[in-house]
Design a protein around this motif. Structure first.
Motif, PDB file in Angstrom:
ATOM      1  N   LYS A   1       0.829  -1.202   0.000  1.00  0.00           N
ATOM      2  CA  LYS A   1       0.000   0.000   0.000  1.00  0.00           C
ATOM      3  C   LYS A   1       0.867   1.257   0.000  1.00  0.00           C
ATOM      4  O   LYS A   1       2.061   1.220   0.316  1.00  0.00           O
ATOM      5  CB  LYS A   1      -0.949  -0.033   1.192  1.00  0.00           C
ATOM      6  N   ALA A   2       0.240   2.367  -0.371  1.00  0.00           N
ATOM      7  CA  ALA A   2       0.981   3.615  -0.587  1.00  0.00           C
ATOM      8  C   ALA A   2       1.787   4.067   0.623  1.00  0.00           C
ATOM      9  O   ALA A   2       2.948   4.489   0.469  1.00  0.00           O
ATOM     10  CB  ALA A   2       0.016   4.708  -1.042  1.00  0.00           C
ATOM     11  N   PRO A   3       1.239   4.031   1.848  1.00  0.00           N
ATOM     12  CA  PRO A   3       2.040   4.494   2.995  1.00  0.00           C
ATOM     13  C   PRO A   3       3.325   3.694   3.183  1.00  0.00           C
ATOM     14  O   PRO A   3       4.338   4.237   3.622  1.00  0.00           O
ATOM     15  CB  PRO A   3       1.089   4.308   4.185  1.00  0.00           C
ATOM     16  N   GLN A   4       3.271   2.401   2.842  1.00  0.00           N
ATOM     17  CA  GLN A   4       4.479   1.574   2.964  1.00  0.00           C
ATOM     18  C   GLN A   4       5.431   1.821   1.788  1.00  0.00           C
ATOM     19  O   GLN A   4       6.639   1.941   1.973  1.00  0.00           O
ATOM     20  CB  GLN A   4       4.099   0.093   3.052  1.00  0.00           C
ATOM     21  N   ALA A   5       4.897   1.921   0.571  1.00  0.00           N
ATOM     22  CA  ALA A   5       5.748   2.141  -0.603  1.00  0.00           C
ATOM     23  C   ALA A   5       6.510   3.452  -0.506  1.00  0.00           C
ATOM     24  O   ALA A   5       7.630   3.576  -1.030  1.00  0.00           O
ATOM     25  CB  ALA A   5       4.901   2.118  -1.872  1.00  0.00           C
ATOM     26  N   ALA A   6       5.928   4.425   0.177  1.00  0.00           N
ATOM     27  CA  ALA A   6       6.577   5.731   0.322  1.00  0.00           C
ATOM     28  C   ALA A   6       7.855   5.656   1.141  1.00  0.00           C
ATOM     29  O   ALA A   6       8.624   6.626   1.179  1.00  0.00           O
ATOM     30  CB  ALA A   6       5.603   6.719   0.962  1.00  0.00           C
ATOM     31  N   ARG A   7       8.106   4.515   1.786  1.00  0.00           N
ATOM     32  CA  ARG A   7       9.309   4.354   2.616  1.00  0.00           C
ATOM     33  C   ARG A   7      10.342   3.449   1.931  1.00  0.00           C
ATOM     34  O   ARG A   7      11.141   2.791   2.601  1.00  0.00           O
ATOM     35  CB  ARG A   7       8.919   3.778   3.986  1.00  0.00           C
ATOM     36  N   SER A   8      10.361   3.437   0.635  1.00  0.00           N
ATOM     37  CA  SER A   8      11.188   2.498  -0.115  1.00  0.00           C
ATOM     38  C   SER A   8      12.682   2.717   0.107  1.00  0.00           C
ATOM     39  O   SER A   8      13.135   3.810   0.469  1.00  0.00           O
ATOM     40  CB  SER A   8      10.883   2.604  -1.610  1.00  0.00           C
ATOM     41  N   VAL A   9      13.443   1.665  -0.151  1.00  0.00           N
ATOM     42  CA  VAL A   9      14.893   1.710   0.002  1.00  0.00           C
ATOM     43  C   VAL A   9      15.508   2.766  -0.917  1.00  0.00           C
ATOM     44  O   VAL A   9      16.374   3.545  -0.503  1.00  0.00           O
ATOM     45  CB  VAL A   9      15.502   0.327  -0.293  1.00  0.00           C
ATOM     46  N   ASP A  10      15.070   2.810  -2.194  1.00  0.00           N
ATOM     47  CA  ASP A  10      15.714   3.736  -3.132  1.00  0.00           C
ATOM     48  C   ASP A  10      15.502   5.192  -2.737  1.00  0.00           C
ATOM     49  O   ASP A  10      16.412   6.024  -2.854  1.00  0.00           O
ATOM     50  CB  ASP A  10      15.260   3.485  -4.568  1.00  0.00           C
ATOM     51  N   LEU A  11      14.324   5.542  -2.243  1.00  0.00           N
ATOM     52  CA  LEU A  11      14.083   6.922  -1.806  1.00  0.00           C
ATOM     53  C   LEU A  11      14.945   7.273  -0.592  1.00  0.00           C
ATOM     54  O   LEU A  11      15.570   8.336  -0.548  1.00  0.00           O
ATOM     55  CB  LEU A  11      12.607   7.121  -1.465  1.00  0.00           C
ATOM     56  N   GLN A  12      15.003   6.379   0.363  1.00  0.00           N
ATOM     57  CA  GLN A  12      15.741   6.691   1.587  1.00  0.00           C
ATOM     58  C   GLN A  12      17.251   6.681   1.376  1.00  0.00           C
ATOM     59  O   GLN A  12      17.985   7.382   2.076  1.00  0.00           O
ATOM     60  CB  GLN A  12      15.347   5.721   2.693  1.00  0.00           C
ATOM     61  N   ALA A  13      17.709   5.896   0.404  1.00  0.00           N
ATOM     62  CA  ALA A  13      19.145   5.862   0.123  1.00  0.00           C
ATOM     63  C   ALA A  13      19.653   7.204  -0.389  1.00  0.00           C
ATOM     64  O   ALA A  13      20.846   7.518  -0.272  1.00  0.00           O
ATOM     65  CB  ALA A  13      19.455   4.766  -0.892  1.00  0.00           C
ATOM     66  N   ARG A  14      18.730   8.023  -0.938  1.00  0.00           N
ATOM     67  CA  ARG A  14      19.123   9.330  -1.468  1.00  0.00           C
ATOM     68  C   ARG A  14      18.946  10.464  -0.458  1.00  0.00           C
ATOM     69  O   ARG A  14      19.217  11.615  -0.784  1.00  0.00           O
ATOM     70  CB  ARG A  14      18.305   9.633  -2.737  1.00  0.00           C
ATOM     71  N   GLN A  15      18.498  10.144   0.732  1.00  0.00           N
ATOM     72  CA  GLN A  15      18.243  11.163   1.753  1.00  0.00           C
ATOM     73  C   GLN A  15      19.230  11.008   2.905  1.00  0.00           C
ATOM     74  O   GLN A  15      19.286   9.969   3.552  1.00  0.00           O
ATOM     75  CB  GLN A  15      16.810  11.035   2.279  1.00  0.00           C
ATOM     76  N   ASN A  16      20.004  12.058   3.161  1.00  0.00           N
ATOM     77  CA  ASN A  16      21.011  11.975   4.212  1.00  0.00           C
ATOM     78  C   ASN A  16      20.413  11.839   5.603  1.00  0.00           C
ATOM     79  O   ASN A  16      21.075  11.331   6.520  1.00  0.00           O
ATOM     80  CB  ASN A  16      21.919  13.209   4.174  1.00  0.00           C
ATOM     81  N   ASP A  17      19.170  12.307   5.777  1.00  0.00           N
ATOM     82  CA  ASP A  17      18.559  12.270   7.100  1.00  0.00           C
ATOM     83  C   ASP A  17      17.488  11.193   7.219  1.00  0.00           C
ATOM     84  O   ASP A  17      16.631  11.245   8.096  1.00  0.00           O
ATOM     85  CB  ASP A  17      17.952  13.637   7.450  1.00  0.00           C
ATOM     86  N   SER A  18      17.519  10.189   6.366  1.00  0.00           N
ATOM     87  CA  SER A  18      16.491   9.154   6.368  1.00  0.00           C
ATOM     88  C   SER A  18      16.707   8.170   7.523  1.00  0.00           C
ATOM     89  O   SER A  18      17.792   8.082   8.114  1.00  0.00           O
ATOM     90  CB  SER A  18      16.502   8.388   5.046  1.00  0.00           C
TER      91      SER A  18
END
Length: 543
Positions: A424-441
């Motif tokens: 579901k969308a709330p879980q997909a929004a926490r994906s590995v690829d998105l967080q790998a690009r965020q220094n504060d993830s």
């Protein structure tokens, strides 16, 4: 030489939900092998695989019908051997779930046992005659609801099932059963496995007199299905005969190099610490145990201190494994959300706290993303207790939904087919690829915190001493030789100001600031303070 498991970071993989390579919507061994670099890069040192053995999947693999084969849903023995080899290349140990207390009712052992009272395996399971009125032999209840006894017309007897009706309990009072189970474990050790997570390790033996359990102290229903919770479980689990079998297990694993066994202790309250101590005492039983003490709703300095100090005093020569989430409980970011203003901040505090605990630690897949519990409707459920007792019981599906890898890919990169549980969308929004690009993830916080733990002897081999602090501050000192590190956590959604005595500096990942003797901890703030000599903490407004 210090054993690898004593300061390990064990990453639990739920195979159905990690990565699907063949497009059937269910994760598999090839998918796990493909994604192992993620686990290694995170800072884990071992993986624990939930069951992969042949099974009808009534309880998602915890109902085994063949202990020495891989279920075709997941792959083949050869693919499992390839997974072990790749994990070892990456510096990861591999342990698997070993479900010994019960089998599937489709296991050939049970099919033979249930056929008559005179066959070769007639006493391999727990059978009992009915009472004169036809009722079950005693009051034992199933963890999954209702009686723990099911009538078998062919034998005109009841069989014991502590869990599902389709999960009959093996009779460990029969030595042939013990021998057979040990050989199934040897089968996997010979293939390079590094150890076992022993499911329901205190359920192996039952009272041979079949005495009924007394009422639980104080009574009270803990959940809608919880007839089980109305009893004090003196006779259906945690029997003294268990110790001798654990010693047989240890003797087997000691034939191999550097093997580890960690047992799941299903007991409540202070009794869980007693059992953990008993099962890990000395050098001839289990290497580690864990309980559900940190897998519930309690989130306070008093609770964490009581659990850890209880183990220190109750099991002085034992070794604990601590974790905040697994495949059986709601994810901790959701479970503890009333104690925080922001889920990501809570997730970062949680790994900082877990990484500072003395002992081995466990991470459940997805928690490194700050993953939350998935909200499901009845039509999406697969978990037997939820299907039976919905809506009072939500079940375990919400923490078992697929791992999310790429936010824009179908099913967040988990599968090209229809996933067995929805993404579901709330879980997909926490994906590995998105967080790998965020220094504060959250993902980056996990990597930094685990790297700091591995590099800091105080956090791997240091001994723990708790400071006298009031709620909501949890603080304890880890010391290794002349080095000291004081770990401080504000377990509340409100900022807290503290005054420290003695010179100190913040080291490692932190969500706090120190100016002179003034320590500022924001909501769910945390820090590690490096210092020499004693260090005390008092509220900034204390007289």
């Amino acid at each position: 030489m210090r054993e690898w498991w004593r300061d390990a970071v064990i990453y639990q993989i739920y195979p159905r939900s990690f990565q699907d390579e063949d497009g059937d919507g269910i994760g598999d061994l090839k998918g796990i092998t493909r994604r192992l670099p993620h686990v290694a890069d995170l800072g884990a040192t071992a993986i624990w695989l939930s069951p992969i053995f042949t099974s009808p999947m009534d309880d998602m693999g915890y109902d085994v019908s063949d202990y020495t084969d891989v279920d075709p849903l997941f792959g083949t023995i050869e693919e499992f051997e390839e997974l072990i080899a790749r994990a070892h290349e990456l510096g990861l140990k591999v342990i698997v779930d070993q479900v010994l207390s019960h089998t599937s009712d489709k296991h050939p052992w049970f099919e033979e046992s249930r056929a008559s009272r005179s066959n070769d395996k007639a006493d391999w399971y727990v059978w009992a005659d009915p009472n004169p009125d036809g009722s079950p032999p005693n009051n034992w209840a199933s963890v999954f609801g209702g009686s723990a006894w099911e009538f078998e017309p062919r034998r005109k007897q009841y069989y014991l099932h502590n869990f599902l009706i389709s999960q009959p309990d093996l009779n460990f009072h029969c030595k042939a059963v013990q021998d057979a189970l040990l050989e199934t474990m040897r089968f996997w050790l010979d293939r390079g496995l590094d150890g076992f997570r022993l499911d329901t390790v205190n359920y192996y033996f039952h009272d041979q007199k079949l005495r009924s359990n007394p009422p639980a102290d104080g009574g009270g229903w803990e959940m809608a299905t919880d007839v089980y919770g109305m009893q004090k479980h003196l006779y259906d689990k945690t029997r003294p005969e268990n110790i001798a079998f654990l010693e047989r297990l240890r003797k087997l694993t000691d034939e191999y190099d550097d093997i580890m066994m960690v047992g799941e202790v299903g007991e409540d309250g202070d009794r869980s610490v007693e059992v953990m101590a008993e099962y890990t005492r000395g050098e001839h039983r289990l290497h580690m145990c864990y309980s559900f003490a940190m897998l519930g709703p309690a989130f306070s300095a008093e609770h964490f201190r009581k659990v850890i100090e209880g183990f220190q005093s109750g099991a002085p020569d034992g070794h604990p494994k601590w974790s905040f989430s697994n495949h059986d409980v709601p994810r901790h970011v959701t479970r503890w959300n009333k104690h925080a203003n922001d889920g990501d901040t809570l997730a970062k505090q949680a790994i900082a706290m877990l990484a500072s605990f003395e002992g081995t630690i466990g991470i459940y897949q997805g928690e490194e993303l700050g993953q939350t519990e998935t909200e499901l409707v009845y039509e999406e459920l697969t978990d037997p207790p939820a299907l039976r007792f919905w809506p009072e019981v939500k079940g375990r599906d919400g923490c078992r939904t697929p791992m999310v890898w790429e936010a824009e890919a179908p099913n967040a990169g988990f599968t090209d087919g229809k996933p067995w549980l929805p993404v579901k969308a709330p879980q997909a929004a926490r994906s590995v690829d998105l967080q790998a690009r965020q220094n504060d993830s959250v993902l980056q916080a996990y990597k930094e915190t685990l790297a700091f733990r591995h590099a800091t002897p105080c956090l791997t081999v240091g001994k723990s001493t708790f400071l006298k602090t009031e709620e909501p501050i949890l603080a304890f000192r880890r010391t290794a030789g002349d080095d000291a590190l004081t770990c401080v956590f504000n377990l509340s959604p409100d900022p807290v100001s503290m005054t420290i005595s003695g010179g100190a500096e913040i080291v490692g990942p932190a969500n706090a600031s120190l100016s002179g003797t003034a320590l500022e901890l924001p909501a769910n703030g945390h820090c590690y303070l490096s210092h020499t000599g004693e260090l005390d903490l008092v509220p900034a407004d204390a007289d």
